[in-house]
Design an enzyme around this catalytic site. Structure first.
Site, PDB file in Angstrom:
ATOM      1  N   ASP A 131     -11.233   2.462   3.234  1.00 35.79           N
ATOM      2  CA  ASP A 131     -11.474   1.020   3.055  1.00 35.79           C
ATOM      3  C   ASP A 131     -12.948   0.749   2.734  1.00 35.79           C
ATOM      4  O   ASP A 131     -13.297  -0.340   2.278  1.00 35.79           O
ATOM      5  CB  ASP A 131     -11.095   0.250   4.342  1.00 35.79           C
ATOM      6  CG  ASP A 131      -9.760  -0.472   4.222  1.00 35.79           C
ATOM      7  OD1 ASP A 131      -9.332  -0.739   3.076  1.00 35.79           O
ATOM      8  OD2 ASP A 131      -9.157  -0.778   5.266  1.00 35.79           O
ATOM      9  N   GLN A 150      -4.885  -1.637   9.158  1.00 36.79           N
ATOM     10  CA  GLN A 150      -4.703  -2.944   8.527  1.00 36.79           C
ATOM     11  C   GLN A 150      -5.360  -4.035   9.387  1.00 36.79           C
ATOM     12  O   GLN A 150      -5.061  -4.161  10.564  1.00 36.79           O
ATOM     13  CB  GLN A 150      -3.204  -3.226   8.332  1.00 36.79           C
ATOM     14  CG  GLN A 150      -2.908  -4.518   7.622  1.00 36.79           C
ATOM     15  CD  GLN A 150      -3.433  -4.529   6.177  1.00 36.79           C
ATOM     16  OE1 GLN A 150      -3.302  -3.565   5.443  1.00 36.79           O
ATOM     17  NE2 GLN A 150      -4.057  -5.620   5.785  1.00 36.79           N
ATOM     18  N   LYS A 168       0.838  -1.203   0.000  1.00 45.44           N
ATOM     19  CA  LYS A 168       0.000   0.000   0.000  1.00 45.44           C
ATOM     20  C   LYS A 168       0.872   1.252   0.000  1.00 45.44           C
ATOM     21  O   LYS A 168       0.598   2.215  -0.717  1.00 45.44           O
ATOM     22  CB  LYS A 168      -0.954  -0.023   1.201  1.00 45.44           C
ATOM     23  CG  LYS A 168      -2.082  -1.035   0.999  1.00 45.44           C
ATOM     24  CD  LYS A 168      -2.897  -1.327   2.243  1.00 45.44           C
ATOM     25  CE  LYS A 168      -3.859  -2.491   1.942  1.00 45.44           C
ATOM     26  NZ  LYS A 168      -4.634  -2.922   3.105  1.00 45.44           N
TER      27      LYS A 168
END
Ligand code: NDP
Length: 283
Positions: free
Chosen positions: A119, A96, A52
């Site tokens: 997200d 995460q 990422k």
């Protein structure tokens, strides 16, 4: 033999489009910043976080990295999220997953400001998707839609079958296919005759989490097959939820693993960061 849908190529196209838009915004003095938080040092999570950050560097998005020890408490993590929510320089926040067991994942997801929820997991983002409002969409299913569109697979009017009903893949996938005017059926572990349903599909999206479960016998001749699954087999090689060799003899188009859906997830995360920057700057 099925035509390959090249996720590597399509994800690079998307990242290049994001990169150009990020550069244009920079010219106007607008910078985009993603904060990435990792709790603990799970090796798989570390790889995802690194990928990422690399994608941020590629697209010109600033990335702030918070690597917290495994023993971090839920309160400490929530306090960091509050701080980043309040920081005007931060456009997107990503924690995460999975987080260590002593931290409640739901509380973390809900604490991230819906304006910075790149997200797309916050209930407000999920709600916006289901009523067709602008907002953040979970990156993996959003990536599947781009794979289909950019491979000239017509969704409108197509029989679409999604196997899996998770909050991060199956359910948002179904909502997105409905938004694109597909006729959508969702299957799960209690579906009575899975084969009978999947054999109707013009577009079959597989997100089961079971290595190579879907072979040719589940697939209609000429169907498009999208394999979301990702596993390591006995030889430490990556494979999906679809038995690629068997399925590609019947399918019309198919995604490989690796090189299919995987790279799209990160490309769509970059797109969500861009979207966050645009929305927060009133565009
Ligand atoms: P989950 O385990 O959360 O969900 C799996 C779903 O499959 C559930 O809805 C389950 O049904 C259903 N299922 C399980 N067994 C069967 C069966 N025998 N027949 C029919 N349905 C079944 O997984 P995720 O959605 O999180 O992920 C799915 C796969 O995608 C995994 O391999 C994961 O690693 C991968 N993944 C890949 C990503 C990428 O970037 N490429 C991103 C996210 C996930 P029920 O609800 O009834 O239990």
């Amino acid at each position: 033999m099925a035509e390959l849908i090249d996720g590597k190529k399509i994800s690079t196209e998307i990242k290049d489009e994001v990169k150009a838009k990020v550069a244009a915004l920079k010219e106007e003095g607008v910078e985009i910043t993603l904060a990435v938080i990792q709790v603990g040092a799970d090796p798989a999570s570390s790889v995802y976080v690194r990928n990422k950050k690399n994608a941020c560097a590629y697209t010109g998005i600033n990335s702030l990295s918070y690597e917290l020890p495994e023993e971090t408490t839920e309160e400490e993590l929530l306090a960091l999220i509050d701080k980043l929510n309040a920081d005007e320089k931060v456009n997107g926040i990503l924690v995460q997953l999975p987080v260590p067991k002593h931290i409640n994942e739901d509380s973390i997801i809900k604490r991230i400001s819906p304006d910075k929820d790149v997200d797309g997991f916050h209930p407000e983002s999920v709600g916006r998707l289901s009523i067709g409002e602008r907002g953040f969409v979970s990156c993996t299913p959003a990536g599947v839609i781009q794979l289909l569109k950019r491979s000239d697979v017509k969704i409108e009017g197509a029989e679409c079958v999604v196997i899996g009903r998770s909050n991060i893949v199956g359910k948002p996938m179904a909502m997105l296919l409905i938004r694109e005017n597909g006729t959508v059926t969702v299957c799960h572990s209690r579906t009575k005759d899975l084969r009978e349903v999947t054999k109707r599909a013009d577009i079959l999206v597989v997100a089961i989490g079971k290595p190579k479960m879907i072979d040719a016998s589940y697939i209609k001749e000429g169907a498009t097959v999208i394999d979301v699954g990702i596993h390591r087999n006995e030889d430490n090689k990556l494979c999906g939820d679809v038995d690629f060799e068997s399925a590609s003899a019947v399918a019309g188009k198919i995604t490989p693993v690796p090189g299919g859906v995987g790279p799209m997830t990160i490309a769509m995360l970059m797109n969500n960061c861009l979207e966050a920057g645009l929305m927060q700057n009133g565009r």
